[in-house]
Motif scaffolding. Sequence first.
Motif, mmCIF file in Angstrom:
data_model
loop_
_atom_site.group_PDB
_atom_site.id
_atom_site.type_symbol
_atom_site.label_atom_id
_atom_site.label_comp_id
_atom_site.label_asym_id
_atom_site.label_seq_id
_atom_site.Cartn_x
_atom_site.Cartn_y
_atom_site.Cartn_z
ATOM 1 N N GLY B 60 4.246 -9.296 7.460
ATOM 2 C CA GLY B 60 3.649 -8.808 6.214
ATOM 3 C C GLY B 60 3.902 -9.727 5.044
ATOM 4 N N GLY B 61 3.508 -9.270 3.865
ATOM 5 C CA GLY B 61 3.657 -10.084 2.667
ATOM 6 C C GLY B 61 3.002 -9.375 1.497
ATOM 7 N N VAL B 62 2.650 -10.141 0.481
ATOM 8 C CA VAL B 62 1.983 -9.538 -0.674
ATOM 9 C C VAL B 62 0.703 -10.303 -0.995
ATOM 10 C CG1 VAL B 62 4.059 -8.573 -1.728
ATOM 11 C CG2 VAL B 62 3.359 -10.901 -2.305
ATOM 12 N N ALA B 63 -0.258 -9.561 -1.531
ATOM 13 C CA ALA B 63 -1.522 -10.170 -1.939
ATOM 14 C C ALA B 63 -1.757 -9.842 -3.404
ATOM 15 C CB ALA B 63 -2.665 -9.620 -1.081
ATOM 16 N N ASP B 64 -2.056 -10.871 -4.184
ATOM 17 C CA ASP B 64 -2.395 -10.660 -5.592
ATOM 18 C C ASP B 64 -3.779 -11.215 -5.861
ATOM 19 O OD1 ASP B 64 -0.084 -9.497 -7.213
ATOM 20 O OD2 ASP B 64 0.886 -10.941 -5.873
ATOM 21 N N VAL B 65 -4.579 -10.408 -6.523
ATOM 22 C CA VAL B 65 -5.960 -10.804 -6.793
ATOM 23 C C VAL B 65 -6.200 -10.748 -8.290
ATOM 24 C CG1 VAL B 65 -8.382 -10.308 -6.324
ATOM 25 C CG2 VAL B 65 -6.658 -9.747 -4.607
ATOM 26 N N GLU B 66 -6.849 -11.779 -8.784
ATOM 27 C CA GLU B 66 -7.187 -11.810 -10.200
ATOM 28 C C GLU B 66 -8.681 -12.104 -10.326
ATOM 29 O OE1 GLU B 66 -4.518 -14.266 -12.668
ATOM 30 O OE2 GLU B 66 -6.315 -14.803 -13.783
ATOM 31 N N VAL B 67 -9.358 -11.315 -11.113
ATOM 32 C CA VAL B 67 -10.796 -11.528 -11.314
ATOM 33 C C VAL B 67 -11.051 -11.738 -12.794
ATOM 34 C CG1 VAL B 67 -13.104 -10.607 -10.922
ATOM 35 C CG2 VAL B 67 -11.233 -9.899 -9.427
ATOM 36 N N ASP B 68 -11.656 -12.877 -13.125
ATOM 37 C CA ASP B 68 -12.085 -13.061 -14.516
ATOM 38 C C ASP B 68 -13.581 -13.375 -14.533
ATOM 39 O OD1 ASP B 68 -12.376 -15.744 -13.889
ATOM 40 O OD2 ASP B 68 -10.450 -16.319 -14.749
ATOM 41 N N GLU B 69 -14.075 -13.878 -15.612
ATOM 42 C CA GLU B 69 -15.524 -14.103 -15.712
ATOM 43 C C GLU B 69 -16.035 -15.171 -14.762
ATOM 44 O OE1 GLU B 69 -16.391 -14.971 -19.754
ATOM 45 O OE2 GLU B 69 -16.079 -12.908 -20.407
ATOM 46 N N ASP B 70 -15.162 -16.089 -14.377
ATOM 47 C CA ASP B 70 -15.601 -17.248 -13.602
ATOM 48 C C ASP B 70 -15.293 -17.169 -12.112
ATOM 49 O OD1 ASP B 70 -16.461 -18.518 -15.952
ATOM 50 O OD2 ASP B 70 -14.389 -19.094 -16.396
ATOM 51 N N ALA B 71 -14.243 -16.481 -11.747
ATOM 52 C CA ALA B 71 -13.808 -16.585 -10.346
ATOM 53 C C ALA B 71 -12.942 -15.406 -9.903
ATOM 54 C CB ALA B 71 -13.034 -17.884 -10.150
ATOM 55 N N ILE B 72 -12.879 -15.261 -8.571
ATOM 56 C CA ILE B 72 -11.899 -14.374 -7.951
ATOM 57 C C ILE B 72 -10.806 -15.268 -7.396
ATOM 58 C CG2 ILE B 72 -11.469 -12.712 -6.089
ATOM 59 C CD1 ILE B 72 -14.481 -12.041 -6.166
ATOM 60 N N LYS B 73 -9.571 -15.023 -7.801
ATOM 61 C CA LYS B 73 -8.455 -15.826 -7.297
ATOM 62 C C LYS B 73 -7.551 -14.920 -6.474
ATOM 63 C CE LYS B 73 -8.734 -18.585 -11.425
ATOM 64 N NZ LYS B 73 -8.343 -18.507 -12.825
ATOM 65 N N ILE B 74 -7.229 -15.374 -5.275
ATOM 66 C CA ILE B 74 -6.397 -14.582 -4.374
ATOM 67 C C ILE B 74 -5.160 -15.389 -4.016
ATOM 68 C CG2 ILE B 74 -6.289 -13.407 -2.128
ATOM 69 C CD1 ILE B 74 -9.412 -13.339 -2.212
ATOM 70 N N VAL B 75 -3.991 -14.778 -4.156
ATOM 71 C CA VAL B 75 -2.746 -15.438 -3.759
ATOM 72 C C VAL B 75 -2.060 -14.564 -2.709
ATOM 73 C CG1 VAL B 75 -0.506 -16.324 -4.486
ATOM 74 C CG2 VAL B 75 -2.478 -16.478 -6.037
ATOM 75 N N LEU B 76 -1.852 -15.140 -1.531
ATOM 76 C CA LEU B 76 -1.189 -14.436 -0.434
ATOM 77 C C LEU B 76 0.169 -15.087 -0.213
ATOM 78 C CD1 LEU B 76 -4.305 -14.576 1.884
ATOM 79 C CD2 LEU B 76 -3.478 -12.507 0.775
ATOM 80 N N LYS B 77 1.203 -14.275 -0.257
ATOM 81 C CA LYS B 77 2.546 -14.855 -0.179
ATOM 82 C C LYS B 77 3.361 -14.126 0.885
ATOM 83 C CE LYS B 77 4.079 -16.214 -4.182
ATOM 84 N NZ LYS B 77 4.693 -16.230 -5.529
ATOM 85 N N ASP B 78 3.994 -14.909 1.765
ATOM 86 C CA ASP B 78 4.867 -14.275 2.762
ATOM 87 C C ASP B 78 6.177 -15.025 2.880
ATOM 88 O OD1 ASP B 78 4.999 -16.254 4.982
ATOM 89 O OD2 ASP B 78 2.846 -15.892 5.147
ATOM 90 N N GLN B 79 7.130 -14.379 3.537
ATOM 91 C CA GLN B 79 8.425 -15.014 3.790
ATOM 92 C C GLN B 79 8.616 -15.193 5.290
ATOM 93 O OE1 GLN B 79 10.969 -12.302 1.588
ATOM 94 N NE2 GLN B 79 10.820 -13.628 -0.221
ATOM 95 N N GLY B 80 7.547 -15.603 5.936
ATOM 96 C CA GLY B 80 7.569 -15.795 7.385
ATOM 97 C C GLY B 80 8.115 -17.143 7.786
ATOM 98 N N PRO B 81 7.813 -17.564 9.012
ATOM 99 C CA PRO B 81 8.412 -18.787 9.570
ATOM 100 C C PRO B 81 7.847 -20.084 8.992
ATOM 101 C CG PRO B 81 6.838 -17.850 11.105
ATOM 102 C CD PRO B 81 6.954 -16.874 9.975
ATOM 103 N N GLY B 82 6.740 -20.007 8.254
ATOM 104 C CA GLY B 82 6.130 -21.229 7.730
ATOM 105 C C GLY B 82 5.229 -21.895 8.759
ATOM 106 N N ILE B 83 4.426 -22.844 8.294
ATOM 107 C CA ILE B 83 3.475 -23.546 9.174
ATOM 108 C C ILE B 83 3.929 -25.004 9.280
ATOM 109 C CG2 ILE B 83 1.065 -24.187 9.542
ATOM 110 C CD1 ILE B 83 0.306 -21.894 7.570
ATOM 111 N N PRO B 84 4.398 -25.432 10.471
ATOM 112 C CA PRO B 84 4.913 -26.799 10.605
ATOM 113 C C PRO B 84 3.837 -27.868 10.424
ATOM 114 C CG PRO B 84 5.408 -25.471 12.569
ATOM 115 C CD PRO B 84 4.499 -24.657 11.709
ATOM 116 N N ASP B 85 2.623 -27.604 10.915
ATOM 117 C CA ASP B 85 1.565 -28.622 10.861
ATOM 118 C C ASP B 85 0.290 -27.967 10.330
ATOM 119 O OD1 ASP B 85 -0.408 -30.505 11.281
ATOM 120 O OD2 ASP B 85 0.398 -31.169 13.210
ATOM 121 N N ILE B 86 0.086 -28.072 9.033
ATOM 122 C CA ILE B 86 -1.027 -27.357 8.395
ATOM 123 C C ILE B 86 -2.380 -27.895 8.882
ATOM 124 C CG2 ILE B 86 -2.187 -26.917 6.172
ATOM 125 C CD1 ILE B 86 0.615 -26.700 4.929
ATOM 126 N N ALA B 87 -2.477 -29.212 9.066
ATOM 127 C CA ALA B 87 -3.752 -29.793 9.516
ATOM 128 C C ALA B 87 -4.153 -29.217 10.876
ATOM 129 C CB ALA B 87 -3.633 -31.309 9.596
#
Lengths: 108, 141
Positions: B60-87
């Motif tokens: 699990g984790g947390v999701a924060d969403v912000e909506v203004d006139e120009d865009a929807i911004k979503i930030v998803l944050k977790d404290q999991g194991p991490g991603i060793p190779d993002i590519a």
Amino acid sequence: MTVAEFAEKYSMEVLSMPEPAREIKGGYMGDLLSWVMGRAKADQAWITIMSNQNIIAVASLVDVACIILAEDVRLEESIVENAKAKGVNVLATKEPAFEIACQLSKEI
Amino acid sequence: MSEALTFHFDVNGEDFTSAGQASVRFKKNKRELGVDPEIIRRASIAMYEGEINMVIHAHGGVADVEVDEDAIKIVLKDQGPGIPDIAKAMQEGYSTAPDNIRSLGFGAGMGLPNMKRYTDEMQIYSTVGVGTTVTMKINLN
């Protein structure tokens, strides 16, 4: 053709039909949910054999016209209730996915 | 909309079948705001994929969403194991999800690619053993 008309014409069982008048504007077939979310389009009928709770969220997010469960797949009652609550149409039939796709192709 | 609207969701990592509730609620909120349905659809799917990732990999984790006139911004944050190779994680079809997740129809290696597909900007910040933060932006115009 609407979901209700399609269900009646092909004698499909109606598990959930909160939006009977939705038009079907194409079809997508698949069981891997991320493929469905990546490729299916709004207003299509989604043919699947997947039957867990997550299909309702996926159908709602993709905004498909309905889910059509192939091969006599059934849903647990709690999932049917969830579909009704989220406004997701769900039909079921004994036909395999290919046959359902053929039926759809005649109507769209 | 003169000022940004924000939404916060906790994503429960214990109950896999409830995943998606935050995204569906988010979708409903946006509809009520009168945002273009196709933009809502893209944002909701991207958020759902992120939510599923946090449930599968990070308890699990947390999701924060912000909506203004120009865009929807979503930030998803977790404290999991991490991603060793993002590519590698960004490649379609690459997955480290366990078999029980696959039986639910997930784990096809399409989650992060779908998030990129449906958003205008996406960044992944990840540290192995610490966690992952994904930021996504969908332009409204």
